[in-house]
Design a protein around this motif. Structure first.
Motif, PDB file in Angstrom:
ATOM      1  N   ARG A 114       0.835  -1.194   0.000  1.00 34.29           N
ATOM      2  CA  ARG A 114       0.000   0.000   0.000  1.00 34.29           C
ATOM      3  C   ARG A 114       0.883   1.263   0.000  1.00 34.29           C
ATOM      4  O   ARG A 114       0.635   2.223  -0.712  1.00 34.29           O
ATOM      5  CB  ARG A 114      -0.920   0.005   1.217  1.00 34.29           C
ATOM      6  N   ASP A 115       1.955   1.229   0.807  1.00 37.59           N
ATOM      7  CA  ASP A 115       2.903   2.349   0.845  1.00 37.59           C
ATOM      8  C   ASP A 115       3.521   2.587  -0.538  1.00 37.59           C
ATOM      9  O   ASP A 115       3.688   3.723  -0.986  1.00 37.59           O
ATOM     10  CB  ASP A 115       4.041   2.077   1.838  1.00 37.59           C
ATOM     11  N   MET A 116       3.849   1.455  -1.213  1.00 36.36           N
ATOM     12  CA  MET A 116       4.480   1.575  -2.536  1.00 36.36           C
ATOM     13  C   MET A 116       3.558   2.272  -3.528  1.00 36.36           C
ATOM     14  O   MET A 116       3.987   3.062  -4.355  1.00 36.36           O
ATOM     15  CB  MET A 116       4.821   0.179  -3.088  1.00 36.36           C
ATOM     16  N   LEU A 117       2.255   1.903  -3.377  1.00 36.39           N
ATOM     17  CA  LEU A 117       1.298   2.480  -4.326  1.00 36.39           C
ATOM     18  C   LEU A 117       0.945   3.919  -3.967  1.00 36.39           C
ATOM     19  O   LEU A 117       0.301   4.614  -4.738  1.00 36.39           O
ATOM     20  CB  LEU A 117       0.033   1.610  -4.379  1.00 36.39           C
ATOM     21  N   ASN A 118       1.378   4.343  -2.776  1.00 31.84           N
ATOM     22  CA  ASN A 118       1.098   5.717  -2.346  1.00 31.84           C
ATOM     23  C   ASN A 118       2.237   6.622  -2.809  1.00 31.84           C
ATOM     24  O   ASN A 118       3.368   6.483  -2.353  1.00 31.84           O
ATOM     25  CB  ASN A 118       0.996   5.735  -0.811  1.00 31.84           C
ATOM     26  N   LYS A 122      11.168  -1.051   6.601  1.00 35.54           N
ATOM     27  CA  LYS A 122      10.976  -0.380   5.310  1.00 35.54           C
ATOM     28  C   LYS A 122       9.843   0.651   5.402  1.00 35.54           C
ATOM     29  O   LYS A 122       9.965   1.790   4.962  1.00 35.54           O
ATOM     30  CB  LYS A 122      10.644  -1.433   4.251  1.00 35.54           C
ATOM     31  N   ARG A 123       8.747   0.266   6.070  1.00 36.33           N
ATOM     32  CA  ARG A 123       7.580   1.153   6.146  1.00 36.33           C
ATOM     33  C   ARG A 123       7.874   2.358   7.056  1.00 36.33           C
ATOM     34  O   ARG A 123       7.416   3.460   6.811  1.00 36.33           O
ATOM     35  CB  ARG A 123       6.359   0.398   6.666  1.00 36.33           C
ATOM     36  N   LEU A 124       8.635   2.118   8.121  1.00 38.11           N
ATOM     37  CA  LEU A 124       8.981   3.232   9.005  1.00 38.11           C
ATOM     38  C   LEU A 124       9.892   4.222   8.268  1.00 38.11           C
ATOM     39  O   LEU A 124       9.702   5.443   8.343  1.00 38.11           O
ATOM     40  CB  LEU A 124       9.670   2.724  10.274  1.00 38.11           C
ATOM     41  N   ALA A 180       9.958   4.694   5.152  1.00 41.58           N
ATOM     42  CA  ALA A 180       9.152   5.419   4.167  1.00 41.58           C
ATOM     43  C   ALA A 180       8.491   6.628   4.804  1.00 41.58           C
ATOM     44  O   ALA A 180       8.151   7.592   4.133  1.00 41.58           O
ATOM     45  CB  ALA A 180       8.115   4.482   3.564  1.00 41.58           C
ATOM     46  N   ARG A 181       8.309   6.558   6.172  1.00 43.28           N
ATOM     47  CA  ARG A 181       7.647   7.670   6.871  1.00 43.28           C
ATOM     48  C   ARG A 181       8.667   8.582   7.535  1.00 43.28           C
ATOM     49  O   ARG A 181       8.396   9.192   8.569  1.00 43.28           O
ATOM     50  CB  ARG A 181       6.672   7.090   7.912  1.00 43.28           C
ATOM     51  N   LYS A 182       9.861   8.627   6.978  1.00 39.87           N
ATOM     52  CA  LYS A 182      10.927   9.535   7.419  1.00 39.87           C
ATOM     53  C   LYS A 182      11.397   9.252   8.840  1.00 39.87           C
ATOM     54  O   LYS A 182      11.833  10.137   9.579  1.00 39.87           O
ATOM     55  CB  LYS A 182      10.481  11.018   7.328  1.00 39.87           C
ATOM     56  N   ILE A 183      11.215   8.033   9.266  1.00 36.57           N
ATOM     57  CA  ILE A 183      11.734   7.636  10.578  1.00 36.57           C
ATOM     58  C   ILE A 183      13.052   6.909  10.345  1.00 36.57           C
ATOM     59  O   ILE A 183      13.155   6.108   9.414  1.00 36.57           O
ATOM     60  CB  ILE A 183      10.734   6.710  11.312  1.00 36.57           C
ATOM     61  N   GLN A 184      14.070   7.252  11.179  1.00 35.88           N
ATOM     62  CA  GLN A 184      15.346   6.550  11.014  1.00 35.88           C
ATOM     63  C   GLN A 184      15.236   5.213  11.739  1.00 35.88           C
ATOM     64  O   GLN A 184      15.485   5.115  12.947  1.00 35.88           O
ATOM     65  CB  GLN A 184      16.483   7.362  11.625  1.00 35.88           C
ATOM     66  N   LEU A 212       2.577   3.100  15.072  1.00 36.28           N
ATOM     67  CA  LEU A 212       3.110   4.461  14.896  1.00 36.28           C
ATOM     68  C   LEU A 212       2.628   5.391  16.011  1.00 36.28           C
ATOM     69  O   LEU A 212       3.404   6.175  16.562  1.00 36.28           O
ATOM     70  CB  LEU A 212       2.688   5.027  13.536  1.00 36.28           C
ATOM     71  N   ASP A 213       1.312   5.269  16.352  1.00 37.56           N
ATOM     72  CA  ASP A 213       0.764   6.098  17.442  1.00 37.56           C
ATOM     73  C   ASP A 213       1.544   5.889  18.724  1.00 37.56           C
ATOM     74  O   ASP A 213       1.939   6.838  19.408  1.00 37.56           O
ATOM     75  CB  ASP A 213      -0.705   5.723  17.700  1.00 37.56           C
TER      76      ASP A 213
END
Lengths: 583, 126
Positions: A387-391, B21-23, B25-29, B112-113
């Motif tokens: 989902r992140d990739m598609l965003n 990877k997802r973190l 992507a959210r600018k978290i180191q 994340l919260d």
């Protein structure tokens, strides 16, 4: 080195088996309760028997002994008592007779005495005698020829009569003693009486004085001196003829059915008289050859003793009964208490077993949840990544190749979850029995061959087999058994980092077939040894192990009636031995 | 959440790498560690604001790792990651000084919260 036995893994079973297990437990606890009840019933019986043997029997024997001793002693004492009474009365009678003789002798020395006594003198003699004793009937004076030359009394016709042929006269004249007391006889007057005669010599000529005694009066005297309930006192001569007896009972002449022996001078015995046990004491008088008989019915003589004995026996029996009752009730209470305690203990044990089973189920559920949650978490996280990739906001590589890579991660995780559920199902199925004769050597070789072809590839493993040649066949389901062998072999291979040896051997051990799989791997830390058979316990990181292999192996082996033993030296290797019964 | 430094400790490679990877992507180191021992090595040489720690790991488990982290760098906030059936480990972790616990599998937003709250606490923004 630690040795671990799987026999403690009684309750490590899949959740699906719970209903059946529970029924099994119920029967067990019922059997246990029966066993406990039986045990305590036996205990109570043993204790009560102990009471009977240890208390009542000796008590009864002792009571019987005392009973007989007591009876014997008291019977003797009744006899001795009667003998003493007889002896005492004999002395009184002897004294009485001596006095009568002396009364008669005294007449020779009285002031009125004359060798030619007139009637007045004779009357005064009689009066003087009667003063001493009213048993005197009459008195007579005899010259040397036996003619009664003087008489006073109720039979004046006897005066002047010749007595020289009378037995008493002849006996007195011939006898060594100067007096005699005759037996009871009728004589010239034809009335039963006794004669007391004395002899005195005046100027060389013997004269005799005799008086007669009323037997009834003597009987009254006898009655007066005798005492005691139903005591009958009589005097008999050597032939047993009554001399003094109750005139109402035996008119003259009569004989006693008991004739006392001539010697010893006194005695006592128990005889049958008129079909009645009677105690009889006899004693020979000194003054005349008569025996005094004192008789008393045994039942009367011993009645006091019987009463005492009865009271004693009843008291002893009552005390014994009371003590027995108290002991019996105490035993029953103590045994019942102990049984309740044992049953409670049993119940607690069952509850504990149940609780530990529940705990196992809890552990199992926790393990299942955790194991399933891990792949689920991966799936969720990875789908999130896609989902992140598609965003566009995240500016990630969203080429089809990149997305495909993430999707295959999801596939892998899903396959893993499926693998876990499949193994759980296998665990449930592991006990579906289709037993056949299995050759453990062949089965092990087959599993080993398959593993070497696939799983063991890429490792430098040396596999050594030592199969016992004459191993008996075992009755088992081949597939679960293959799983056991396979799981242990895979673990052995996993324990070896790169290079090592796995030794597989079979043998007979304590009447069981054994399969030992030893590796030269890293070994199992002592702390883990206890947990290796727990479901979902694994040391293989990165999702490679499910933690079910040994757990499944243990439950299969347990089902087959065997055990698994583990030896391990951390750093040197482990050895798993499966012991299976020959059926 | 720029400037937030997170260490994610879990033995599941796919899971750990995906979350990192997802973190990121959210600018978290974000960094990953596959075991407790590895996590301690990384913490020794690097500074983090928040550490997410799986409780169930082979070798040194999450609770043991938490103890060491709190000894080494008590200022770092730790969030425990637990299964549904092992909530007690999460609670145990909180007794030992963890900020909170999150149950697996959790949506990323929830994680994340919680990370954000922990970071706020560390910065004294309560």
């Amino acid at each position: 080195m630690r040795v671990w036995d799987t026999s403690h893994l009684l309750d490590t079973v899949p959740a699906g088996k719970q209903a059946a297990e529970h029924v099994h437990d119920y029967t067990d606890s019922e059997a246990n309760r029966k066993r406990i009840r039986h045990h305590f019933r036996q205990l109570q019986t043993r204790l009560v028997l102990g009471l009977l043997l240890g208390f009542l029997l000796p008590n009864a024997l002792l009571t019987a002994y005392f009973h007989f001793q007591f009876t014997h002693t008291l019977k003797n004492s009744a006899l001795l008592n009667l003998e003493a009474v007889a002896e005492n009365q004999k002395n009184t009678i002897d004294l009485y007779l001596q006095e009568r003789v002396v009364n008669l002798f005294n007449l020779f020395h009285s002031r009125e005495f004359s060798l030619q006594p007139n009637q007045e003198s004779m009357d005064s003699y009689l009066q003087s005698l009667k003063r001493f004793n009213d048993g005197f009937i009459d008195v007579g004076f005899f010259n040397a020829r036996g003619i009664q030359i003087g008489y006073a009394g109720p039979h004046p016709q006897l005066r002047g009569r010749d007595y020289s042929d009378q037995p008493w006269f002849k006996e007195l004249r011939a006898g060594s003693r100067n007096y005699l007391i005759s037996d009871l006889y009728t004589g010239l007057r034809n009335i039963p009486h006794f004669t007391i005669a004395v002899r005195q010599v005046f100027d060389g000529t013997p004269y005799s004085m005799r008086a007669t005694l009323d037997p009834d009066k003597l009987y009254v005297f006898l009655r007066a001196i005798s005492h005691g309930k139903e005591v009958e006192t009589t005097l008999v001569n050597a032939r047993g003829q009554y001399q003094v007896v109750d005139p109402a009972r035996s008119p003259f002449p009569a004989s006693s059915s008991y004739v006392p022996p001539g010697s010893p001078a006194a005695g006592v015995e128990e005889i049958e008289l008129d079909e009645r046990a009677t105690l009889v004491a006899y004693t020979w008088l000194k003054e005349t050859p008569w025996a005094l008989l004192v008789m008393q019915p045994a039942s009367v003589a011993q009645s006091g003793m019987y009463r005492t004995r009865l009271v004693l026996t009843i008291s002893l029996a009552a005390i014994s009964l009371l003590v027995s009752l108290v002991i019996f009730l105490t035993i029953r209470k103590v045994v019942a208490d102990a049984r309740r305690m044992a049953e409670k203990g049993q119940q607690l044990q069952e509850m504990l077993a149940h609780a530990s089973k529940l705990a196992s189920i809890g552990e199992l559920a926790a393990g299942v949840a955790h194991e399933i949650n891990n792949p689920l978490a991966i799936i969720m996280a990875t789908s999130g990544v896609i989902r992140d990739m598609l965003n566009p906001e995240f500016d990630l590589d969203h080429s089809p190749e990149a997305i495909c890579k993430e999707l295959s991660t999801i596939d892998t995780a899903a396959t893993r979850a499926k693998g876990i559920t499949k193994r759980l199902q296998e665990m449930g199925k592991a006990r579906m029995p289709v037993s056949v004769q299995c050759d453990l050597n062949a089965l092990t070789a087959e599993v080993l061959e398959r593993l070497q072809r696939v799983e063991f590839k890429g490792k430098h493993l040396e596999v050594v087999t030592r199969f016992a040649a004459d191993l008996p066949q075992i009755l088992a389901e081949p597939e679960p058994l293959r799983q056991v062998v396979g799981n242990i072999l895979v673990n052995a291979a996993d324990a070896i980092a790169d290079k090592g040896t796995i030794t597989v051997s079979t043998a007979m051990q304590d009447g069981m077939v054994s399969l030992t799989i030893a590796d030269t791997g890293r070994g199992i830390p002592a702390g883990d040894l206890q947990r290796i058979f727990n479901p979902f316990f694994t040391t293989k990181g990165g999702g490679r192990g499910t933690g079910l292999g040994l757990s499944i192996a243990a439950s299969i082996v347990k089902y087959l009636g065997g055990t698994i033993k583990v030896n391990s030296i951390p750093g040197a290797g482990s050895s798993f031995t499966v012991l299976l019964p020959v059926k | 959440m720029e400037g937030l430094r997170v260490l994610f400790v879990d033995d599941e490679d796919d899971f750990r790498e995906t979350i990192v990877k997802r973190l990121n992507a959210r600018k978290i180191q974000a960094m990953g560690a596959e075991s407790g021992v590895r996590a301690l090595e990384i913490v020794k040489d690097n500074d983090f604001d928040v550490i997410v720690l799986d409780v169930k790991m082979p070798g040194m488990d999450g609770i043991e790792t938490l103890r060491h982290i709190k000894q080494m760098k008590p200022e770092i906030e730790v969030i425990m990651l637990t299964g549904h059936a092992s909530v007690e480990f999460g609670l145990k972790g909180m007794q030992l000084g963890a900020f909170d616990y999150v149950m697996k599998p959790a949506p990323l937003n929830e994680l994340l919260d919680t990370i954000n709250q922990a970071w706020s606490k560390k910065r004294g923004l309560h």
